[in-house]
Design a protein around this motif. Sequence first.
Motif, PDB file in Angstrom:
ATOM      1  N   UNK A 154       0.838  -1.191   0.000  1.00 53.07           N
ATOM      2  CA  UNK A 154       0.000   0.000   0.000  1.00 53.07           C
ATOM      3  C   UNK A 154       0.877   1.247   0.000  1.00 53.07           C
ATOM      4  N   UNK A 155       0.411   2.321  -0.594  1.00 53.54           N
ATOM      5  CA  UNK A 155       1.250   3.516  -0.731  1.00 53.54           C
ATOM      6  C   UNK A 155       1.436   4.318   0.559  1.00 53.54           C
ATOM      7  N   UNK A 156       0.589   4.074   1.559  1.00 57.50           N
ATOM      8  CA  UNK A 156       0.576   5.022   2.686  1.00 57.50           C
ATOM      9  C   UNK A 156       0.780   4.354   4.040  1.00 57.50           C
ATOM     10  N   UNK A 157       1.653   3.361   4.117  1.00 56.56           N
ATOM     11  CA  UNK A 157       1.855   2.681   5.389  1.00 56.56           C
ATOM     12  C   UNK A 157       2.703   3.526   6.339  1.00 56.56           C
ATOM     13  N   UNK A 173      -0.517   3.098  -5.974  1.00 56.31           N
ATOM     14  CA  UNK A 173      -0.033   1.721  -6.134  1.00 56.31           C
ATOM     15  C   UNK A 173       0.842   1.621  -7.377  1.00 56.31           C
ATOM     16  N   UNK A 174       1.816   0.709  -7.314  1.00 51.17           N
ATOM     17  CA  UNK A 174       2.668   0.416  -8.456  1.00 51.17           C
ATOM     18  C   UNK A 174       1.848  -0.426  -9.447  1.00 51.17           C
ATOM     19  N   UNK A 175       1.515   0.139 -10.613  1.00 49.27           N
ATOM     20  CA  UNK A 175       0.655  -0.608 -11.553  1.00 49.27           C
ATOM     21  C   UNK A 175       1.239  -1.964 -11.925  1.00 49.27           C
ATOM     22  N   UNK A 176       2.562  -2.037 -12.060  1.00 49.82           N
ATOM     23  CA  UNK A 176       3.172  -3.315 -12.449  1.00 49.82           C
ATOM     24  C   UNK A 176       2.905  -4.370 -11.382  1.00 49.82           C
TER      25      UNK A 176
END
Lengths: 267, 109
Positions: free
Chosen positions: A143-146, B25-28
């Motif tokens: 997840x991008x925001x951990x 998110x990383x699309x890959x």
Amino acid sequence: MNRLGVGVGWRAEIDLTVEGLAVDFVEVLAENVPTDPLPESLRVLRGRGLPVVAHAVSLSLGGTDPVDPKRVAHLAAVADAVSAPLVSEHVAFTGAGGLDSGHLLPVPRTREALDVLVANVRAVRQDLPAPLALENIAALLDWPDSDLTEGQFLAELVDRTDCDLLIDVANLYANSVNLATDAARFLDEIPLERIAYVHVAGGVHHDGVYHDTHAHAVTPEVLDVLDQLCARVTPPGVLLERDDDYPADTELAGELSAIREIVERHV
Amino acid sequence: MSDLAGRQAALVRALLAGGPVPPGFDPARVHLEAAALHAKRRSVAQHLRPDLTDALGDRFRPLFDEWAGAHPRRSGVSFRADLETFATWLTANGHLRRRRWSRTRLPRN
């Protein structure tokens, strides 16, 4: 913590193999085990006094949907049927928005996700006949925001729920390759005294990604993570998981010996 | 909590139902995870329904991929029930002959 020793995952496909291996305990996948009647092989193993841990994969403890009471009831029934000293499930969610992924997905390592996990764990545990151990998963995405590291997240989770830990060293290795998780830091951050047992499994590298397949041999890199863990604490149990492409009995026996040798090296 | 529910649902839609990759998110990696989930679902299908793999042969994989992409498994639907839907879809679309018992004539009075 109860001593379990070295064990292997019991699977219906290799029930006779498991009965012939020199193991101290086994683990069953609750979702795949009927209770009425219990498979004869499990009754044989119980008859020998071998502890049987009940392991679950589908409770989705990290999901925002209510945990399915039928799944909890089945896990409890399996745990009862094998007199499990311990029950385990993953720190993960399996679906959302009316869809089921059929597999374990990571949760964001945030306070909000912790609150959801804590609430679900507390609710589920009331219906389980044995202590619950929570397992770290292998993830292909993050997840991008951990806000927290995985070690911090697990430490806070078991502190707030008073649960035990099931540390999967293959999952930890997978995350170190795929998500750049610092395995040594992870081991420094988790409460080692709460480890109830450890999972070991095989996998394969493909295009720069490590896949935790449970269908390949255990790699030296995964055994090295086990070695790092055992250098810090003697885990009460270590269990080998194999779920597909079952090898010769001698190969499984060899992997169990390698695990036992690493555990005993540090005692 | 509702925020997390929405974000989990968006990620699952991206993984199972061709939804957009959620921001950040990383699309890959989302595509890699989607492929892994699909491969696992297909492997379960082959394990649970050897009758379908036998009947379809080389057509199993493309047909399963086509169907599964358009029909993510719903919560509360077991793998077996899900695969029954696949079998029905195969028959309805002419990929599989109707089962023998459905062609059996009722005895006349």
